[in-house]
Motif scaffolding. Structure first.
Motif, PDB file in Angstrom:
ATOM      1  N   ILE A  31       4.305  10.176  -7.122  1.00  0.00           N
ATOM      2  CA  ILE A  31       5.353  10.425  -8.129  1.00  0.00           C
ATOM      3  C   ILE A  31       4.723  10.603  -9.508  1.00  0.00           C
ATOM      4  N   ALA A  32       3.759   9.746  -9.861  1.00  0.00           N
ATOM      5  CA  ALA A  32       3.100   9.834 -11.176  1.00  0.00           C
ATOM      6  C   ALA A  32       2.396  11.176 -11.328  1.00  0.00           C
ATOM      7  N   MET A  33       1.708  11.621 -10.299  1.00  0.00           N
ATOM      8  CA  MET A  33       0.989  12.897 -10.377  1.00  0.00           C
ATOM      9  C   MET A  33       1.944  14.063 -10.565  1.00  0.00           C
ATOM     10  N   LEU A  34       3.112  13.971  -9.948  1.00  0.00           N
ATOM     11  CA  LEU A  34       4.074  15.073 -10.014  1.00  0.00           C
ATOM     12  C   LEU A  34       5.019  14.974 -11.219  1.00  0.00           C
ATOM     13  N   ALA A  35       5.401  13.762 -11.586  1.00  0.00           N
ATOM     14  CA  ALA A  35       6.446  13.596 -12.593  1.00  0.00           C
ATOM     15  C   ALA A  35       5.922  13.452 -14.030  1.00  0.00           C
ATOM     16  N   PHE A  36       4.791  12.781 -14.211  1.00  0.00           N
ATOM     17  CA  PHE A  36       4.294  12.569 -15.566  1.00  0.00           C
ATOM     18  C   PHE A  36       3.691  13.857 -16.110  1.00  0.00           C
ATOM     19  N   SER A  37       4.017  14.164 -17.338  1.00  0.00           N
ATOM     20  CA  SER A  37       3.482  15.345 -18.011  1.00  0.00           C
ATOM     21  C   SER A  37       1.985  15.180 -18.239  1.00  0.00           C
ATOM     22  N   LYS A  38       1.270  16.281 -18.243  1.00  0.00           N
ATOM     23  CA  LYS A  38      -0.161  16.223 -18.558  1.00  0.00           C
ATOM     24  C   LYS A  38      -0.377  16.041 -20.063  1.00  0.00           C
ATOM     25  N   ASN A  39       0.661  16.320 -20.851  1.00  0.00           N
ATOM     26  CA  ASN A  39       0.571  16.154 -22.299  1.00  0.00           C
ATOM     27  C   ASN A  39       0.923  14.713 -22.667  1.00  0.00           C
TER      28      ASN A  39
ATOM     29  N   ASN B 194      -3.365  13.966 -26.337  1.00  0.00           N
ATOM     30  CA  ASN B 194      -4.405  14.525 -25.473  1.00  0.00           C
ATOM     31  C   ASN B 194      -3.789  14.975 -24.158  1.00  0.00           C
ATOM     32  N   GLU B 195      -4.625  15.522 -23.319  1.00  0.00           N
ATOM     33  CA  GLU B 195      -4.182  16.022 -22.023  1.00  0.00           C
ATOM     34  C   GLU B 195      -4.692  15.078 -20.937  1.00  0.00           C
ATOM     35  N   LEU B 196      -3.791  14.681 -20.060  1.00  0.00           N
ATOM     36  CA  LEU B 196      -4.137  13.739 -18.996  1.00  0.00           C
ATOM     37  C   LEU B 196      -4.563  14.475 -17.730  1.00  0.00           C
ATOM     38  N   ASN B 197      -5.660  14.012 -17.142  1.00  0.00           N
ATOM     39  CA  ASN B 197      -6.015  14.527 -15.821  1.00  0.00           C
ATOM     40  C   ASN B 197      -5.196  13.744 -14.787  1.00  0.00           C
ATOM     41  N   THR B 198      -5.335  14.088 -13.548  1.00  0.00           N
ATOM     42  CA  THR B 198      -4.514  13.476 -12.491  1.00  0.00           C
ATOM     43  C   THR B 198      -4.664  11.962 -12.447  1.00  0.00           C
ATOM     44  N   MET B 199      -5.887  11.461 -12.509  1.00  0.00           N
ATOM     45  CA  MET B 199      -6.105  10.014 -12.445  1.00  0.00           C
ATOM     46  C   MET B 199      -5.487   9.320 -13.657  1.00  0.00           C
ATOM     47  N   MET B 200      -5.590   9.946 -14.824  1.00  0.00           N
ATOM     48  CA  MET B 200      -5.020   9.337 -16.029  1.00  0.00           C
ATOM     49  C   MET B 200      -3.496   9.315 -15.962  1.00  0.00           C
ATOM     50  N   LYS B 201      -2.885  10.276 -15.285  1.00  0.00           N
ATOM     51  CA  LYS B 201      -1.423  10.257 -15.121  1.00  0.00           C
ATOM     52  C   LYS B 201      -1.001   8.995 -14.368  1.00  0.00           C
ATOM     53  N   ILE B 202      -1.771   8.640 -13.357  1.00  0.00           N
ATOM     54  CA  ILE B 202      -1.461   7.448 -12.564  1.00  0.00           C
ATOM     55  C   ILE B 202      -1.589   6.201 -13.431  1.00  0.00           C
ATOM     56  N   MET B 203      -2.535   6.212 -14.348  1.00  0.00           N
ATOM     57  CA  MET B 203      -2.788   5.049 -15.196  1.00  0.00           C
ATOM     58  C   MET B 203      -1.967   5.051 -16.486  1.00  0.00           C
ATOM     59  N   LYS B 204      -1.060   6.009 -16.659  1.00  0.00           N
ATOM     60  CA  LYS B 204      -0.313   6.155 -17.911  1.00  0.00           C
ATOM     61  C   LYS B 204       0.399   4.873 -18.366  1.00  0.00           C
TER      62      LYS B 204
ATOM     63  N   ILE C 233       0.841  -1.210   0.000  1.00  0.00           N
ATOM     64  CA  ILE C 233       0.000   0.000   0.000  1.00  0.00           C
ATOM     65  C   ILE C 233       0.867   1.246   0.000  1.00  0.00           C
ATOM     66  N   LEU C 234       1.921   1.260   0.802  1.00  0.00           N
ATOM     67  CA  LEU C 234       2.824   2.402   0.850  1.00  0.00           C
ATOM     68  C   LEU C 234       3.483   2.636  -0.511  1.00  0.00           C
ATOM     69  N   LEU C 235       3.935   1.569  -1.156  1.00  0.00           N
ATOM     70  CA  LEU C 235       4.547   1.703  -2.476  1.00  0.00           C
ATOM     71  C   LEU C 235       3.545   2.221  -3.511  1.00  0.00           C
ATOM     72  N   ALA C 236       2.301   1.757  -3.431  1.00  0.00           N
ATOM     73  CA  ALA C 236       1.269   2.235  -4.354  1.00  0.00           C
ATOM     74  C   ALA C 236       1.010   3.728  -4.158  1.00  0.00           C
ATOM     75  N   VAL C 237       0.980   4.178  -2.921  1.00  0.00           N
ATOM     76  CA  VAL C 237       0.766   5.598  -2.634  1.00  0.00           C
ATOM     77  C   VAL C 237       1.958   6.417  -3.131  1.00  0.00           C
ATOM     78  N   ILE C 238       3.162   5.936  -2.904  1.00  0.00           N
ATOM     79  CA  ILE C 238       4.364   6.640  -3.369  1.00  0.00           C
ATOM     80  C   ILE C 238       4.357   6.727  -4.895  1.00  0.00           C
ATOM     81  N   TYR C 239       4.030   5.607  -5.570  1.00  0.00           N
ATOM     82  CA  TYR C 239       3.954   5.624  -7.030  1.00  0.00           C
ATOM     83  C   TYR C 239       2.930   6.660  -7.502  1.00  0.00           C
ATOM     84  N   ALA C 240       1.746   6.678  -6.882  1.00  0.00           N
ATOM     85  CA  ALA C 240       0.690   7.613  -7.290  1.00  0.00           C
ATOM     86  C   ALA C 240       1.161   9.058  -7.142  1.00  0.00           C
TER      87      ALA C 240
END
Length: 176
Positions: A21-29, A142-152, A12-19
């Motif tokens: 990082i994904a929200m902050l690091a992955f581009s919205k583009n 397209n442009e990714l919203n926050t949830m889509m960044k996690i699912m990239k 669970i901790l790793l999943a939260v850390i990944y989420a």
């Protein structure tokens, strides 16, 4: 039992850390593209790419629902022509319209997704000569919203599968 709880806690901790990082690091583009070389002249390949009706014969997304309902507006091969689709949960509902067309070279479309998620994207089909054949490059942006960044990463895998299937089917019908 304590070890199992610790393992679950770490997961669970790793999943939260990944989420985070994904929200902050992955581009919205978001940009995805795949290409295939087809052993046929551009004019022959274009007949399946440059028309929305012909596109839907090899498009893997519409094939995911055998009962999909597609309604066309226009002849399907001019700027402004479009189609509306409505299908099952895998296919959803949306519209695709031609925004730019350069015969035998490039088709640009705008996608408007209605269900299951509201959104917009742009798709390009670019045909270039390659040896005795034609290279077809299919892109989507397209442009990714926050949830889509996690699912990239999952989106990338799904897009690769679908684009490769579609381009493979385009290659088969174009090389007949």
């Amino acid at each position: 039992m304590k070890i199992l709880l610790k393992i679950i806690g770490v997961i669970i901790l790793l999943a939260v850390i990944y989420a985070i990082i994904a929200m902050l690091a992955f581009s919205k583009n978001y940009h995805f593209e795949r290409s295939v070389v087809i052993n046929a002249p551009k004019e022959k390949v274009w007949q399946y790419v440059g028309s929305l009706q012909e596109y839907n014969k090899w498009d893997p997304f519409s094939k995911a629902d055998p009962n999909i309902v597609i309604t066309y507006s226009g002849t399907g091969d001019k700027a402004g022509d479009s189609y509306h689709w409505k299908g099952n949960d895998k296919v959803g509902e949306g519209e695709q319209s031609i925004t730019e067309i350069i015969p035998n070279d490039k088709l640009v479309t705008k996608l408007h997704f209605i269900k299951p998620f509201e959104g917009n994207a742009a798709a390009n089909f670019i045909l270039t000569p390659e040896g005795n054949g034609t290279k077809v490059t299919w892109t989507i942006d397209n442009e990714l919203n926050t949830m889509m960044k996690i699912m990239k990463p999952m989106m990338d895998m799904n897009m690769k599968t679908m684009f490769d299937q579609g381009l493979g089917d385009l290659k088969k019908i174009s090389e007949k």
